[in-house]
Design a protein around this motif. Sequence first.
Motif, mmCIF file in Angstrom:
data_model
loop_
_atom_site.group_PDB
_atom_site.id
_atom_site.type_symbol
_atom_site.label_atom_id
_atom_site.label_comp_id
_atom_site.label_asym_id
_atom_site.label_seq_id
_atom_site.Cartn_x
_atom_site.Cartn_y
_atom_site.Cartn_z
ATOM 1 N N LEU A 1 20.129 34.661 44.055
ATOM 2 C CA LEU A 1 21.563 34.616 44.192
ATOM 3 C C LEU A 1 22.248 35.964 43.383
ATOM 4 C CD1 LEU A 1 24.058 33.266 45.015
ATOM 5 C CD2 LEU A 1 24.123 31.671 42.945
ATOM 6 N N LEU A 2 22.619 36.881 44.245
ATOM 7 C CA LEU A 2 23.062 38.093 43.532
ATOM 8 C C LEU A 2 24.399 38.257 44.159
ATOM 9 C CD1 LEU A 2 21.975 40.462 41.934
ATOM 10 C CD2 LEU A 2 21.813 41.571 44.008
ATOM 11 N N SER A 3 25.432 38.006 43.257
ATOM 12 C CA SER A 3 26.852 37.858 43.588
ATOM 13 C C SER A 3 27.581 39.555 43.665
ATOM 14 C CB SER A 3 27.704 37.213 42.787
ATOM 15 O OG SER A 3 27.595 37.547 41.259
ATOM 16 N N VAL A 4 28.423 39.601 44.629
ATOM 17 C CA VAL A 4 29.123 40.794 44.641
ATOM 18 C C VAL A 4 30.417 40.571 44.490
ATOM 19 C CG1 VAL A 4 29.702 42.608 46.309
ATOM 20 C CG2 VAL A 4 27.595 41.470 46.648
ATOM 21 N N HIS A 5 30.976 41.335 43.426
ATOM 22 C CA HIS A 5 32.184 41.261 42.912
ATOM 23 C C HIS A 5 33.309 42.555 43.139
ATOM 24 C CE1 HIS A 5 31.400 37.905 39.993
ATOM 25 N NE2 HIS A 5 30.286 38.424 40.455
#
Length: 212
Positions: free
Chosen positions: A155-159
């Motif tokens: 799970l690699l979130s983009v902000h």
Amino acid sequence: MSEKNDLGYSDADGERRRRLFIWMFGCFLSLVVLVFFVVLVVWLVLRPIRPLFYLQDNSVGQLNLTAGNGLLTSVLQVTLSSRNPNDRIGIYYHDLVAYTRYRGQQTTAAAALPAGYQGHNDVTVWSPYLFGGGVPLATDLSAALSQDQQACRILLSVHIDGRLRWKVGAWTSGYFHLHVNCPGFLVLDFSRPSDAGSYYYRFQNTRCKVDV
């Protein structure tokens, strides 16, 4: 008969000037209050809705964790879209940057996104490259990422951070802070190995959380 002061003005003249000043100040204050009231009424009637953001694609070019020192090197190209759901309100975007986080730690440098205006119900798409070269991870995060890679799920979130302004007719609001959080759930795809012996990650379109 009224007395005159050293400047040659009588007490009656001074009183008239004082009343004129009070009247002019009252008119100015009433005008300011009226303008504010009109803007407030328009704002409450239209009630702007926050823009909708989607993470449409997350192509992983490189995602390597160096064993022993916990250094993460990553290269990704993400596709982000934004839609203005308002029928009568436009949006100005300012100072937008995109980056990735893993369990709260930033893992790529912030990439600037083009500023611009988004009209009613318009859609804007950005496709920036995100780079992180040898980013040191905390010991617990390095261990967690290693486990996630072994489980083939990350799970690699983009902000997105930036500012926006609302536009209603000829009136434009002040600046509001914008923060967007897009969870990017990556699954290792063993059916598509690359020439280098690594594997591709599958990704599903996801809706982002938007805070204004």
